[in-house]
Design a protein around this motif. Structure first.
Motif, short mmCIF file in Angstrom:
data_model
loop_
_atom_site.label_atom_id
_atom_site.label_comp_id
_atom_site.label_asym_id
_atom_site.label_seq_id
_atom_site.Cartn_x
_atom_site.Cartn_y
_atom_site.Cartn_z
N ALA A 34 0.79 -1.27 0.08
CA ALA A 34 -0.19 0.12 -0.04
C ALA A 34 0.79 1.31 0.02
CB ALA A 34 -0.95 0.04 1.42
N GLN A 35 1.94 1.16 0.64
CA GLN A 35 2.83 2.40 1.01
C GLN A 35 3.40 2.58 -0.58
OE1 GLN A 35 5.39 1.32 3.94
NE2 GLN A 35 4.13 1.92 5.71
N GLY A 36 3.75 1.58 -1.23
CA GLY A 36 4.51 1.43 -2.55
C GLY A 36 3.57 2.05 -3.53
N CYS A 37 2.44 1.68 -3.46
CA CYS A 37 1.33 2.15 -4.35
C CYS A 37 1.05 3.71 -4.22
CB CYS A 37 0.11 1.18 -4.29
SG CYS A 37 0.09 -0.41 -4.90
N LEU A 38 0.79 4.18 -3.16
CA LEU A 38 0.78 5.38 -2.79
C LEU A 38 2.01 6.21 -3.25
CD1 LEU A 38 -0.99 5.41 0.63
CD2 LEU A 38 -2.07 6.03 -1.47
N PHE A 39 3.05 5.93 -3.01
CA PHE A 39 4.39 6.49 -3.52
C PHE A 39 4.34 6.57 -4.73
CE2 PHE A 39 9.19 6.26 -3.86
CZ PHE A 39 9.32 7.65 -3.68
N SER A 40 3.99 5.48 -5.51
CA SER A 40 4.25 5.43 -6.94
C SER A 40 3.27 6.24 -7.61
CB SER A 40 4.06 3.77 -7.43
OG SER A 40 3.94 3.83 -8.96
N PHE A 41 1.88 6.50 -7.33
CA PHE A 41 0.77 7.26 -7.73
C PHE A 41 1.29 8.79 -7.53
CE2 PHE A 41 -3.10 9.68 -7.14
CZ PHE A 41 -3.52 9.40 -8.25
N ALA A 42 1.83 8.96 -6.32
CA ALA A 42 2.33 10.48 -6.05
C ALA A 42 3.51 10.93 -7.13
CB ALA A 42 2.84 10.40 -4.63
N THR A 43 4.40 9.96 -7.24
CA THR A 43 5.44 10.18 -8.26
C THR A 43 4.84 10.24 -9.67
OG1 THR A 43 5.93 7.97 -8.41
CG2 THR A 43 7.27 9.28 -6.64
N PHE A 44 3.97 9.63 -10.14
CA PHE A 44 3.34 9.53 -11.26
C PHE A 44 2.50 10.90 -11.48
CE2 PHE A 44 -1.08 9.33 -13.27
CZ PHE A 44 -0.72 9.10 -14.70
N TYR A 45 1.82 11.46 -10.39
CA TYR A 45 1.15 12.63 -10.55
C TYR A 45 2.01 13.87 -10.86
CZ TYR A 45 -3.01 15.86 -10.08
OH TYR A 45 -3.82 16.62 -10.33
N ALA A 47 5.08 13.71 -11.56
CA ALA A 47 6.08 13.84 -13.01
C ALA A 47 5.01 14.19 -14.27
CB ALA A 47 6.40 12.20 -13.42
N SER A 48 3.71 13.90 -14.31
CA SER A 48 2.89 14.16 -15.16
C SER A 48 2.66 15.75 -15.20
CB SER A 48 1.48 13.50 -15.19
OG SER A 48 0.87 14.17 -13.87
N LEU A 49 2.98 16.43 -14.06
CA LEU A 49 2.97 17.82 -14.11
C LEU A 49 4.31 18.35 -14.41
CD1 LEU A 49 0.63 18.49 -10.82
CD2 LEU A 49 0.16 18.29 -13.23
N GLY A 101 4.52 8.92 -15.81
CA GLY A 101 4.16 10.32 -15.75
C GLY A 101 4.99 11.21 -16.77
N SER A 102 6.20 11.09 -16.48
CA SER A 102 7.04 12.01 -17.41
C SER A 102 6.79 11.94 -18.85
CB SER A 102 8.74 11.64 -17.01
OG SER A 102 8.83 10.25 -17.43
N SER A 103 6.37 10.54 -19.28
CA SER A 103 6.08 10.30 -20.76
C SER A 103 4.68 11.11 -21.24
CB SER A 103 5.78 8.67 -20.91
OG SER A 103 4.74 8.36 -20.31
N LEU A 104 3.82 11.37 -20.35
CA LEU A 104 2.68 12.01 -20.52
C LEU A 104 3.14 13.48 -20.95
CD1 LEU A 104 0.26 10.92 -17.94
CD2 LEU A 104 0.44 10.29 -20.27
N VAL A 105 4.16 14.20 -20.43
CA VAL A 105 4.75 15.62 -20.79
C VAL A 105 5.13 15.57 -21.96
CG1 VAL A 105 6.61 17.41 -20.04
CG2 VAL A 105 5.42 15.58 -18.42
N SER A 108 0.93 15.37 -26.57
CA SER A 108 -0.02 16.69 -27.04
C SER A 108 -0.82 16.74 -25.67
CB SER A 108 -0.97 16.79 -28.20
OG SER A 108 -1.71 15.46 -27.99
N SER A 109 -1.38 18.17 -25.29
CA SER A 109 -2.01 18.16 -24.09
C SER A 109 -3.55 17.45 -24.16
CB SER A 109 -2.34 19.86 -23.94
OG SER A 109 -3.13 20.17 -25.23
N GLY A 110 -3.99 17.42 -25.35
CA GLY A 110 -5.32 16.52 -25.12
C GLY A 110 -5.18 15.11 -25.16
N ASP A 111 -4.26 14.64 -25.71
CA ASP A 111 -4.09 12.98 -25.74
C ASP A 111 -3.66 12.69 -24.14
OD1 ASP A 111 -4.99 12.87 -28.09
OD2 ASP A 111 -2.78 12.86 -29.18
N ALA A 112 -2.51 13.67 -23.65
CA ALA A 112 -2.15 13.47 -22.47
C ALA A 112 -3.04 13.42 -21.30
CB ALA A 112 -0.85 14.50 -22.04
N LEU A 113 -4.28 14.31 -21.53
CA LEU A 113 -5.18 14.51 -20.34
C LEU A 113 -5.89 13.19 -20.46
CD1 LEU A 113 -6.49 16.13 -18.26
CD2 LEU A 113 -7.72 17.33 -20.10
#
Length: 233
Positions: A34-45, A47-49, A101-105, A108-113
């Motif tokens: 659970a800790q790993g999943c939360l950490f991974s989700f946080a880093t994904f979010y 990185a996507s920003l 997350g970084s790959s989404l950057v 294009s903005s529409g596809d990434a969203l």
């Protein structure tokens, strides 16, 4: 010193009750997961920003692979169990989230969203499946109940895939296979613990990989649903 133990074909179908110490180990593994999943989700979010550069994500991925190879040959040493395994697990969680997350950057903005929303929803669905299995693992020492959680969630998700997602049949098969991996890895974790092998971070890593597989398959379903929406417009 712990002795190695092999997972036999018969042990996969062993339904005997688990000991108190094994139940505590399973609880610890799911807590780490659970800790790993939360950490991974946080880093994904993050990185996507754009807050985590792709170079750092790739470096973490390479480092986690190196540590994993090293731990294979030194898994029974105290240093690996107490230091290398935890670092390797959290590096894997970080690199997985940051790389995606970084790959989404770069898109294009529409596809990434659209893809970002699909991945977030897929992760939520997959995490819900793991949460249901975790509840069974926390509350019972009966293996039948733990596997009942895996099987019931597989059936529920398959029905949702058919009637709600209306996704690709191959993706549905992929979800079922992913959940079967979860059943086998859970049994392997229990079998090792019953034989005196306690490797919480290694067990959590294997379950984390299962979670990633299921998330990918759910993403396929959601993407196929998104394509259908575009065709009907």
């Amino acid at each position: 010193m712990m002795e190695t133990t092999n997972l036999s074909f018969q042990s996969i179908f062993n339904m005997n009750d688990i000991s108190k110490s094994t139940q505590e180990h399973v609880t610890k593994v799911y807590t780490i997961l659970a800790q790993g999943c939360l950490f991974s989700f946080a880093t994904f979010y993050a990185a996507s920003l754009g807050y985590i550069p792709a170079s750092l994500a790739y470096f973490a991925l390479i480092a986690s692979l190196i540590l994993e190879i090293y731990s294979i040959f030194t898994r029974h040493t105290k240093t690996t169990r107490e230091i290398i395994s935890p670092i390797s697990f959290y590096l894997t969680a970080f690199s997985m989230g940051a790389t995606i997350g970084s790959s989404l950057v770069l898109m294009s903005s529409g596809d990434a969203l659209v893809l970002k929303n699909i991945l977030i929803n897929s992760f939520i669905y997959a995490s819900a499946l793991f949460a249901s299995v975790s509840i069974f693992a926390f509350l019972t020492v009966n293996r039948r109940m733990i596997y009942a959680g895996c099987v019931s969630t597989a059936l529920i998700l398959s029905l949702l895939s058919i009637f709600f997602f209306k996704g690709d049949f191959r993706a549905i098969i992929g979800i079922v296979i992913g959940l079967l991996y979860l059943v086998v890895d859970t049994q392997k974790m229990v079998h090792k613990a019953e034989n005196g092998m306690y490797e919480p971070y290694l067990d959590a890593r294997e379950l984390f990989v299962d979670l990633v597989k299921i998330t990918i398959e759910i993403s396929k379903l959601l993407m196929s649903q998104e394509k259908e929406k575009k065709k009907n417009k």
